[in-house]
Design an enzyme around this catalytic site. Structure first.
Site, PDB file in Angstrom:
ATOM      1  N   ASP A   1     -10.241  10.353  -8.901  1.00  0.00           N
ATOM      2  CA  ASP A   1      -9.929  10.043  -7.600  1.00  0.00           C
ATOM      3  C   ASP A   1      -9.024  11.129  -6.875  1.00  0.00           C
ATOM      4  OD1 ASP A   1      -9.209   8.745  -5.003  1.00  0.00           O
ATOM      5  OD2 ASP A   1      -8.031   7.062  -5.955  1.00  0.00           O
TER       6      ASP A   1
ATOM      7  N   LYS B   1      -5.116  13.129  -1.940  1.00  0.00           N
ATOM      8  CA  LYS B   1      -3.718  12.799  -2.594  1.00  0.00           C
ATOM      9  C   LYS B   1      -2.993  14.183  -2.493  1.00  0.00           C
ATOM     10  CE  LYS B   1      -5.276   9.099  -5.388  1.00  0.00           C
ATOM     11  NZ  LYS B   1      -4.401   7.985  -5.025  1.00  0.00           N
TER      12      LYS B   1
ATOM     13  N   ASP C   1      -9.061   7.100   0.624  1.00  0.00           N
ATOM     14  CA  ASP C   1      -8.144   7.003  -0.823  1.00  0.00           C
ATOM     15  C   ASP C   1      -8.132   5.687  -1.033  1.00  0.00           C
ATOM     16  OD1 ASP C   1      -6.760   7.727  -3.017  1.00  0.00           O
ATOM     17  OD2 ASP C   1      -4.801   7.938  -2.071  1.00  0.00           O
TER      18      ASP C   1
ATOM     19  N   GLU D   1     -10.450   3.630  -1.939  1.00  0.00           N
ATOM     20  CA  GLU D   1     -11.992   3.820  -2.442  1.00  0.00           C
ATOM     21  C   GLU D   1     -12.228   2.511  -3.524  1.00  0.00           C
ATOM     22  OE1 GLU D   1      -9.645   5.421  -3.995  1.00  0.00           O
ATOM     23  OE2 GLU D   1     -10.107   5.075  -5.771  1.00  0.00           O
TER      24      GLU D   1
ATOM     25  N   ARG E   1     -11.623  -0.416  -3.822  1.00  0.00           N
ATOM     26  CA  ARG E   1     -11.977  -1.876  -3.426  1.00  0.00           C
ATOM     27  C   ARG E   1     -13.353  -1.629  -2.629  1.00  0.00           C
ATOM     28  NH1 ARG E   1      -6.907  -1.629   0.594  1.00  0.00           N
ATOM     29  NH2 ARG E   1      -6.298  -0.737  -1.335  1.00  0.00           N
TER      30      ARG E   1
HETATM   31  N1  BES Z   1      -6.482   4.775  -7.817  1.00  0.00           N
HETATM   32  C1  BES Z   1      -5.520   4.663  -6.436  1.00  0.00           C
HETATM   33  C2  BES Z   1      -4.474   3.808  -7.252  1.00  0.00           C
HETATM   34  C3  BES Z   1      -3.625   4.271  -8.546  1.00  0.00           C
HETATM   35  C4  BES Z   1      -2.456   5.000  -7.965  1.00  0.00           C
HETATM   36  C5  BES Z   1      -3.690   4.195  -9.641  1.00  0.00           C
HETATM   37  C6  BES Z   1      -1.489   5.626  -9.226  1.00  0.00           C
HETATM   38  C7  BES Z   1      -2.840   4.556 -10.572  1.00  0.00           C
HETATM   39  C8  BES Z   1      -1.778   5.208 -10.100  1.00  0.00           C
HETATM   40  C9  BES Z   1      -6.145   4.091  -5.775  1.00  0.00           C
HETATM   41  O1  BES Z   1      -7.358   4.476  -5.390  1.00  0.00           O
HETATM   42  C10 BES Z   1      -5.249   4.387  -4.437  1.00  0.00           C
HETATM   43  O2  BES Z   1      -5.367   5.643  -3.977  1.00  0.00           O
HETATM   44  N2  BES Z   1      -4.891   3.602  -3.659  1.00  0.00           N
HETATM   45  C11 BES Z   1      -4.000   3.855  -2.635  1.00  0.00           C
HETATM   46  C12 BES Z   1      -4.288   2.735  -1.407  1.00  0.00           C
HETATM   47  C13 BES Z   1      -3.537   3.103  -0.439  1.00  0.00           C
HETATM   48  C14 BES Z   1      -4.552   4.267   0.603  1.00  0.00           C
HETATM   49  C15 BES Z   1      -3.943   2.056   0.761  1.00  0.00           C
HETATM   50  C16 BES Z   1      -2.422   3.581  -2.962  1.00  0.00           C
HETATM   51  O3  BES Z   1      -2.255   2.805  -3.700  1.00  0.00           O
HETATM   52  O4  BES Z   1      -1.689   4.644  -2.528  1.00  0.00           O
HETATM   53 ZN    ZN Z   2      -8.446   4.975  -6.816  1.00  0.00          ZN
HETATM   54 MN    MN Z   3      -7.742   5.969  -4.080  1.00  0.00          MN
END
Ligand code: BES
Ligand code: ZN
Ligand code: MN
Length: 524
Positions: free
Chosen positions: A295, A302, A372, A374, A376
């Site tokens: 990701d 990111k 990001d 993604e 969901r």
């Molecule tokens: N895979 C990430 C969540 C994540 C973060 C898992 C750190 C493990 C460690 C997910 O896809 C993500 O990026 N979520 C974002 C959502 C936001 C953009 C609404 C997040 O949590 O920042």
């Molecule tokens: Zn993710």
């Molecule tokens: Mn993500």
């Protein structure tokens, strides 16, 4: 009888024998708080002229949990060494209500064996005023196994230091030779322990499979490679169906496909069915896993720092495949379906843009405001698919879904969301029983409101606060209200795990023991 695992990440072999004092080699003994010995340890201490107690006194060892005492060549016993493992107040868990004490004790025992660099040892599982039954002993042995896991696939002998910090360029060099360790577990009822340990071994295999997948770097584990790992469950009697891109397009999984479209590596969905219930027509329990093999965040890229951790963004899928492995291996009397969505979230000329609107399999449209968010999108289509084709009696999804769940719960608990109190209670109970702890979080219309979109049926992000909850609300929109559903956010527990007595690995394999226990206690 020894046990060798079909998976290669442990070199530990365990066998069970009658409860007797070993007469040679290395022995592990247990002591409870205030240096209380069982009958055998007490006898050995007397035979050595009080050597063990004297050594304990000199070292300040009192049998407390997590402490150990090593005595070399104690007099009069013919043993090379005795390691006394502090069992504290034995059988009590890692925290209030948790029931993982025997597992942790097993992990502690293996840790002592490893620290002393022993190739073989006999562990005398005996405690004062407590009889360990076959189940307890099997749990201790499982704890040993779980602790013994090490991901050494990419460690070679060709230089670098002992911790393996070396530059790449070691292709083709010899891998470090694995050293097999033999542990004899001396216990009250070795036959019963052996029998109970059969299921434990199935569990360890499932956990190891999940850990292996989470630890594997994304260059070597794309969607296709992951799907092949699912396909391999066929040899255990799991029916596996791999959906390729054409099939996913035919099923109209527009949300999942939007996540994968920026990657050079095509997406896959793997559907695994284990039919173990007396009636093949009994409705299955469904497990759904987020399998983002990497990701980057996509166009909503990111930051660089820590991005390497995102190789573990398939921890949910790993837990699902690990659970299916375990259920099949122990021939669980349940019908279960596991489905994982395997995609890579990359920025590229073909990637989804912020503002793009995609149509999910359910027909609902989604405005992608942040690429990001993604996971969901992937889960939305999987949830709809599994309800459409498998009519499950309950659906549980696991996903490394949000950083926000880590802000809320840290790395101690996974976040649990559910539309059904009975299902939630069952998962909480399984969490207490295994030490894979979950904490229930709220759902509600006020959160759901945040997902309103100006242009489409919904947007894929909420406002600033409560990010783990709005993510769960999003998923809920793809679940039939009459289907009991739970979502477990494992972002804090599946990877970069805090090392503990039964896990030394970056990828913890979180979820396998939890789901296996849930099945065993509530669906078999
Ligand atoms: N895979 C990430 C969540 C994540 C973060 C898992 C750190 C493990 C460690 C997910 O896809 C993500 O990026 N979520 C974002 C959502 C936001 C953009 C609404 C997040 O949590 O920042
Ligand atoms: Zn993710
Ligand atoms: Mn993500």
């Amino acid at each position: 009888m020894s046990s060798s695992l079909s998976l290669s990440s442990t070199q530990l072999e365990i066998e069970f024998s009658d409860l007797e004092a070993p007469t040679g080699g290395s022995a592990i003994l247990l002591a409870a708080d205030k240096l209380k010995f069982g009958a055998i340890a007490g006898r050995l201490d007397r035979k050595s002229g009080g050597n063990l107690r004297r050594a304990a006194k000199a070292a300040g060892f009192e049998g407390r949990q997590e402490s150990t005492l090593e005595v070399l060549a104690p007099s009069g016993l013919g043993l090379e060494r005795v390691i006394v493992v502090g069992a504290g107040n034995p059988g009590t868990g890692s925290s209030a209500g948790a029931d993982d004490g025997w597992l942790l004790l097993g992990g502690q025992i293996y840790g002592a064996v490893e620290k002393a660099e022993l190739d073989a040892a006999t562990a005398v599982l005996e405690l004062p005023k407590k009889t360990l039954d076959g189940r307890n002993v099997a749990d201790i042995a499982l704890g040993m196994l779980l602790r013994s896991y090490a991901f050494k696939k990419y460690k070679t002998d060709s230089g670098g230091d002992a911790t393996g910090n070396k530059a790449s360029g070691n292709k083709g060099k010899r891998r470090k030779a694995p050293k097999t360790r033999h542990l004899v577990v001396a216990c009250k009822s070795p036959k019963a322990a052996e029998r109970a340990f059969k299921a434990s071994r199935a569990i360890a295999e499932g956990v190891f499979l999940a850990r292996d997948l989470v630890n594997e770097p994304a260059n070597n584990l794309g969607p296709v490679e992951f799907a092949e790992r699912a396909e391999a469950l066929g040899k255990l009697g799991v029916e596996v169906d791999i959906l390729d891109e054409t099939r996913l397009e035919a099923e109209k999984m527009g949300a999942l496909l939007a996540v994968g479209q920026g990657s050079a590596r095509p997406p896959r969905v793997a559907v695994m069915r284990w039919q173990g219930a007396p009636s093949p027509r009994a409705k299955p329990i469904a497990f759904v896993g987020k399998g983002v093999v990497f990701d980057t965040g996509g166009i909503s890229l990111k930051p660089a720092k820590g991005m390497e951790d995102m190789k573990g963004d398939m921890g949910g899928a790993a837990a699902v495949i690990g659970t299916m492995h375990t259920l099949a291996r122990r021939k669980a009397k349940v019908n279960a379906v596991g489905i994982v969505g395997l995609v890579e979230n990359m920025p590229s000329a073909k990637a989804t843009r912020p503002g793009d609107i995609v149509t999910s399999m359910s027909g609902q449209t989604i405005e992608v405001l942040n690429t990001d968010a993604e996971g969901r999108l992937v889960l939305a289509d999987l949830l709809h698919y599994v309800q459409t084709y498998h009519k499950p009696k309950a659906v549980i999804d696991l996903a490394t879904l949000t950083g926000a769940i880590m802000v809320a719960l840290g790395q101690e608990y996974a976040g649990l969301f559910a539309n059904d109190d009975r299902l939630a209670a069952r998962i909480e109970a399984a969490g207490r029983a295994t030490g894979e702890r979950v904490w229930r979080m709220p759902l509600g219309a006020a959160y759901d409101k945040q997902l309103r979109s100006q242009f489409a049926d919904m947007r894929n992000i909420g406002s600033r606060w409560g990010g783990a909850i709005t993510a769960a609300q999003f998923l809920k929109r793809f679940v039939d209200d009459k289907t009991p559903w739970a979502h477990i956010d494992i972002a804090g527990t599946a990877m970069a795990s805090k090392r503990n007595a039964i896990n030394r690995s970056w990828g913890s394999g979180f979820g396998v023991r939890l789901l296996d226990r849930l099945v065993r206690d509530a669906y078999e």
